[in-house]
Motif scaffolding. Structure first.
Motif, PDB file in Angstrom:
ATOM      1  N   TYR A 495      50.580  33.891  22.941  1.00  0.00           N
ATOM      2  CA  TYR A 495      51.570  34.768  22.321  1.00  0.00           C
ATOM      3  C   TYR A 495      50.800  35.790  21.494  1.00  0.00           C
ATOM      4  O   TYR A 495      50.309  35.488  20.396  1.00  0.00           O
ATOM      5  N   ALA A 496      50.677  36.973  21.998  1.00  0.00           N
ATOM      6  CA  ALA A 496      49.949  38.007  21.274  1.00  0.00           C
ATOM      7  C   ALA A 496      50.868  38.718  20.295  1.00  0.00           C
ATOM      8  O   ALA A 496      52.068  38.430  20.207  1.00  0.00           O
ATOM      9  N   ALA A 497      50.328  39.646  19.557  1.00  0.00           N
ATOM     10  CA  ALA A 497      51.099  40.320  18.517  1.00  0.00           C
ATOM     11  C   ALA A 497      52.267  41.101  19.103  1.00  0.00           C
ATOM     12  O   ALA A 497      53.334  41.190  18.487  1.00  0.00           O
ATOM     13  N   SER A 498      52.092  41.633  20.289  1.00  0.00           N
ATOM     14  CA  SER A 498      53.159  42.449  20.864  1.00  0.00           C
ATOM     15  C   SER A 498      53.391  42.139  22.327  1.00  0.00           C
ATOM     16  O   SER A 498      53.974  42.961  23.042  1.00  0.00           O
ATOM     17  N   SER A 499      52.910  40.974  22.805  1.00  0.00           N
ATOM     18  CA  SER A 499      53.063  40.676  24.226  1.00  0.00           C
ATOM     19  C   SER A 499      52.922  39.183  24.470  1.00  0.00           C
ATOM     20  O   SER A 499      52.426  38.423  23.622  1.00  0.00           O
ATOM     21  N   LEU A 500      53.382  38.810  25.654  1.00  0.00           N
ATOM     22  CA  LEU A 500      53.174  37.457  26.168  1.00  0.00           C
ATOM     23  C   LEU A 500      52.048  37.561  27.209  1.00  0.00           C
ATOM     24  O   LEU A 500      52.211  38.211  28.241  1.00  0.00           O
ATOM     25  N   ASP A 501      50.905  36.935  26.919  1.00  0.00           N
ATOM     26  CA  ASP A 501      49.695  37.170  27.694  1.00  0.00           C
ATOM     27  C   ASP A 501      49.502  36.111  28.772  1.00  0.00           C
ATOM     28  O   ASP A 501      49.575  34.897  28.506  1.00  0.00           O
ATOM     29  N   ILE A 502      49.208  36.595  29.984  1.00  0.00           N
ATOM     30  CA  ILE A 502      48.862  35.738  31.113  1.00  0.00           C
ATOM     31  C   ILE A 502      47.372  35.932  31.403  1.00  0.00           C
ATOM     32  O   ILE A 502      46.902  37.061  31.635  1.00  0.00           O
ATOM     33  N   MET A 503      46.616  34.841  31.385  1.00  0.00           N
ATOM     34  CA  MET A 503      45.190  34.916  31.687  1.00  0.00           C
ATOM     35  C   MET A 503      44.989  34.823  33.200  1.00  0.00           C
ATOM     36  O   MET A 503      45.512  33.930  33.861  1.00  0.00           O
ATOM     37  N   VAL A 504      44.179  35.770  33.733  1.00  0.00           N
ATOM     38  CA  VAL A 504      43.817  35.776  35.151  1.00  0.00           C
ATOM     39  C   VAL A 504      42.301  35.556  35.225  1.00  0.00           C
ATOM     40  O   VAL A 504      41.510  36.359  34.716  1.00  0.00           O
ATOM     41  N   TYR A 505      41.881  34.470  35.868  1.00  0.00           N
ATOM     42  CA  TYR A 505      40.466  34.095  35.958  1.00  0.00           C
ATOM     43  C   TYR A 505      40.176  33.759  37.428  1.00  0.00           C
ATOM     44  O   TYR A 505      40.436  32.654  37.889  1.00  0.00           O
ATOM     45  N   ILE A 506      39.641  34.747  38.178  1.00  0.00           N
ATOM     46  CA  ILE A 506      39.432  34.566  39.608  1.00  0.00           C
ATOM     47  C   ILE A 506      38.039  35.062  39.979  1.00  0.00           C
ATOM     48  O   ILE A 506      37.329  35.681  39.164  1.00  0.00           O
ATOM     49  N   PHE A 507      37.625  34.819  41.244  1.00  0.00           N
ATOM     50  CA  PHE A 507      36.308  35.211  41.736  1.00  0.00           C
ATOM     51  C   PHE A 507      36.450  35.896  43.096  1.00  0.00           C
ATOM     52  O   PHE A 507      37.258  35.476  43.925  1.00  0.00           O
ATOM     53  N   PHE A 508      35.606  36.937  43.277  1.00  0.00           N
ATOM     54  CA  PHE A 508      35.547  37.632  44.559  1.00  0.00           C
ATOM     55  C   PHE A 508      34.258  37.223  45.285  1.00  0.00           C
ATOM     56  O   PHE A 508      33.181  37.168  44.685  1.00  0.00           O
ATOM     57  N   GLU A 509      34.367  36.978  46.552  1.00  0.00           N
ATOM     58  CA  GLU A 509      33.208  36.596  47.369  1.00  0.00           C
ATOM     59  C   GLU A 509      32.794  37.798  48.214  1.00  0.00           C
ATOM     60  O   GLU A 509      33.173  37.946  49.378  1.00  0.00           O
ATOM     61  N   VAL A 510      31.979  38.669  47.602  1.00  0.00           N
ATOM     62  CA  VAL A 510      31.520  39.906  48.242  1.00  0.00           C
ATOM     63  C   VAL A 510      30.032  40.088  47.935  1.00  0.00           C
ATOM     64  O   VAL A 510      29.542  39.648  46.896  1.00  0.00           O
ATOM     65  N   PRO A 511      29.268  40.767  48.823  1.00  0.00           N
ATOM     66  CA  PRO A 511      27.815  40.897  48.621  1.00  0.00           C
ATOM     67  C   PRO A 511      27.389  42.061  47.741  1.00  0.00           C
ATOM     68  O   PRO A 511      26.297  42.042  47.190  1.00  0.00           O
ATOM     69  N   THR A 512      28.215  43.098  47.607  1.00  0.00           N
ATOM     70  CA  THR A 512      27.784  44.288  46.886  1.00  0.00           C
ATOM     71  C   THR A 512      28.814  44.676  45.832  1.00  0.00           C
ATOM     72  O   THR A 512      29.972  44.256  45.861  1.00  0.00           O
ATOM     73  N   TRP A 513      28.338  45.524  44.919  1.00  0.00           N
ATOM     74  CA  TRP A 513      29.209  45.983  43.836  1.00  0.00           C
ATOM     75  C   TRP A 513      30.323  46.879  44.379  1.00  0.00           C
ATOM     76  O   TRP A 513      31.458  46.827  43.900  1.00  0.00           O
ATOM     77  N   SER A 514      30.001  47.711  45.358  1.00  0.00           N
ATOM     78  CA  SER A 514      31.029  48.592  45.907  1.00  0.00           C
ATOM     79  C   SER A 514      32.163  47.782  46.561  1.00  0.00           C
ATOM     80  O   SER A 514      33.339  48.109  46.406  1.00  0.00           O
ATOM     81  N   MET A 515      31.794  46.704  47.265  1.00  0.00           N
ATOM     82  CA  MET A 515      32.826  45.858  47.862  1.00  0.00           C
ATOM     83  C   MET A 515      33.603  45.116  46.793  1.00  0.00           C
ATOM     84  O   MET A 515      34.809  44.855  46.937  1.00  0.00           O
TER      85      MET A 515
END
Length: 587
Positions: A495-515
């Motif tokens: 419960y933030a000061a002005s919002s209800l916060d949803i945490m998103v914690y995921i991973f991408f399986e890609v070889p390069t920064w551009s991807m």
């Protein structure tokens, strides 16, 4: 103008070095030469063909007859009868050949010179063969016992030939049966002798010991070399452009002037061969030949460099076709190794052409080995750093790394340094010695690339929509082609000061920064579209002021269970009952 400036610069620099080196060698080696010759006189016997003036003359004439018959090795035997110790080693071979033919021509045009007329032995240190107005032609006994044509006599051969030629031409004008100049093998005569017989008399006077016709010949040879260079450069450039139209794509990136050094090599070769034909004095020939040889060596190295670039372009294209990045790192290494090899080979060629004493250079390096080792300490550390990078492979070309607060993409890995292209497009050069102890954070070797963020919803979002939106985000992760499916977290987190916060914690399986950026882009757009479909709104820092008119008769459903004035224990009991109701519904 460029060619003449370059030639003049090479001439002056070479003469300065040659004169300095020659003065040192002559000044310091007279004693050594005397000692060596004395030792040879004791240990090595005098060659049979050089034991007397008679035998020396007979050996020379027999060698020249064999040379005219086609025996090329006979020239060395003829030169062994000449005292060439005063001729610079850089032009000794060319000068020795000319002197041998000039001496033969003088002997053939001098009457009553037969080996059998000479005494079989002579006690003095000199024996005069013939006394000309320009100087005497005589033998001198060397310290090792050999009888050779004296170098003073050899210096007067050109003047003697000129006089003989003038006398023969004068006699030919009055007597047609007299040939201008007698030679048993005119086709073997040096070109400068053939030319001097045919040029008019007004071109024979000298300026700075060089005849007028020789000055003109030098000008023509230089001009011919320049024209050949320009013509070859034009033809090669056009040929390369035509070839690139049909060549593989990786060859089209090369410059059309990649074969330009071949023109310079042709120019230097023309100068080199042409100057040898003019019979120039030793000092002048030394200057011009050294300049021509030096330019030929440099153009050869440059040409080899361009060929290495061609090979490198082919290997770089082949490396791009493979999935591994190791060959992308090895191709620049192979290119550098080949260029180092070309440089070493070119230096050896130039040193051999200039008759430099490589052994003396190596001995000097040995004496200065300690100083060299101290000066090369950083170079050795950089080399070991390169070996470390090559063997441990903490990163490859194209990897995104962070090292000592420097962040960027590896562009190239060399013997001395590694170049990193930063994200603000500058290039940082790091000495390889830092790779031995530095901590390298290889962002390019990550198997998964994390995304951690917070999605803030407005406070008026119903609980069931929050729960539904979180589940929708999880399904987006499951359906995304580049996300890790076995480990991710998406929950209502704060419960933030002005919002209800949803945490998103995921991973991408890609070889390069551009991807990675592309995968993030797609996921965030999907999350925004899902929010619109679920009817949830994203919050931002705000303050809302409510004006509310209180209805004293309005009652909340909980008022019946928890009337005003209830005790704390009763309030806790009611809250537990409501919590059980909420959790019972989920079960």
């Amino acid at each position: 103008m460029y060619y003449f400036i370059a030639l003049v610069w090479l001439m002056f620099s070479t003469v300065a070095v040659a004169e300095e080196g020659q003065s040192e060698v002559i000044g310091t080696s007279e004693t050594v030469i005397t000692t060596v010759r004395t030792e040879k006189s004791v240990s090595a016997p005098v060659p049979e063909g050089l034991k007397s003036p008679q035998k020396t003359l007979d050996s020379f004439l027999m060698a020249m007859e064999a040379l005219k018959a086609g025996d090329k090795d006979a020239l060395d035997k003829a030169e062994q009868t000449l005292d060439l110790s005063q001729v610079n080693t850089l032009v000794r071979k060319e000068r020795g050949r000319d002197l041998a033919w000039m001496l033969l021509t003088v002997l053939e045009n001098t009457p009553y010179l037969e080996p059998k007329t000479l005494p079989p032995a002579h006690k003095d240190s000199e024996y005069t063969l013939y006394d000309y107005a320009e100087g005497k032609l005589y033998f001198a006994k060397q310290t090792d016992g050999r009888w050779l044509f004296a170098h003073e006599s050899l210096d007067t051969l050109q003047a003697i030939l000129n006089t003989l030629q003038t006398q023969q031409q004068t006699q030919a004008e009055t007597d047609e049966s007299v040939a201008p100049l007698v030679s048993s093998a005119p086709e073997h005569l040096p070109w400068h002798l053939r030319i001097s017989q045919k040029v008019p008399e007004w071109l024979k006077p000298t300026l700075l010991d060089v005849a007028y016709w020789q000055w003109l010949s030098i000008l023509l040879i230089v001009l011919l070399g320049v024209v050949a260079d320009r013509l070859a450069a034009f033809v090669l450039r056009v040929s390369v452009k035509i070839w690139q139209k049909f060549a593989k794509p990786y060859y089209r990136k090369l410059s059309s002037n990649i074969l330009r050094p071949l023109g310079l090599m042709m120019m230097a070769s023309i100068w080199w061969m042409g100057l040898n034909l003019l019979g120039l004095p030793d000092d002048v020939l030394l200057v011009l030949l050294v300049a021509a040889k030096f330019m030929a060596g440099l153009s050869g190295i440059w040409t080899a460099y361009r060929l290495v670039d061609l090979i490198s372009a082919f290997f770089q294209e082949q490396a791009l076709k493979t999935e591994t990045l190791l060959d992308d790192m090895l191709v620049p290494l192979i290119t550098q190794v080949l260029k180092i090899f070309v440089t070493v080979a070119g230096i050896i060629f130039i040193a051999n052409s200039l008759s430099l004493n490589i052994s003396g250079v190596l001995a000097g390096l040995g004496l200065g080995g300690l100083a060299f080792a101290l000066a090369a300490k950083d170079a050795v550390e950089n080399l070991f750093g390169f070996v470390t990078v090559l063997t441990d492979r903490p990163f490859l070309v194209g990897d995104w790394i962070v090292i000592d607060k420097i962040e960027g993409t590896v562009e190239s890995i060399g013997f001395r340094s590694t170049r990193i292209r930063t994200f603000y497009n500058s290039v940082i050069t790091l000495p390889n010695s830092r790779m031995i102890t530095a901590e390298v954070d290889n962002m390019g070797q990550r198997r998964y690339r994390r995304l951690k963020m917070v999605l803030s919803l407005t406070y008026d979002t119903p609980p069931e929509r929050i729960d539904g939106y979180c589940e929708g985000l999880r399904e987006l992760v499951r359906q995304h082609p580049h996300t890790r499916k076995d480990y991710f977290h998406i929950y209502f987190n704060e419960y933030a000061a002005s919002s209800l916060d949803i945490m998103v914690y995921i991973f991408f399986e890609v070889p390069t920064w551009s991807m990675e950026l592309q995968a993030r882009h797609q996921f965030l757009l999907d999350a925004l579209k899902l929010a619109e479909r679920m009817g949830v709104e994203f919050a931002f820092p705000t303050q809302t002021l409510y004006w509310q008119q209180v209805d004293e008769n309005a009652n909340h459903p909980i008022d019946e269970l928890l009337p005003a004035g209830s005790s704390s224990n009763h309030a806790q009991d009611v809250a537990r009952q409501q919590a059980e109701y909420i959790t019972r519904g989920k079960r």
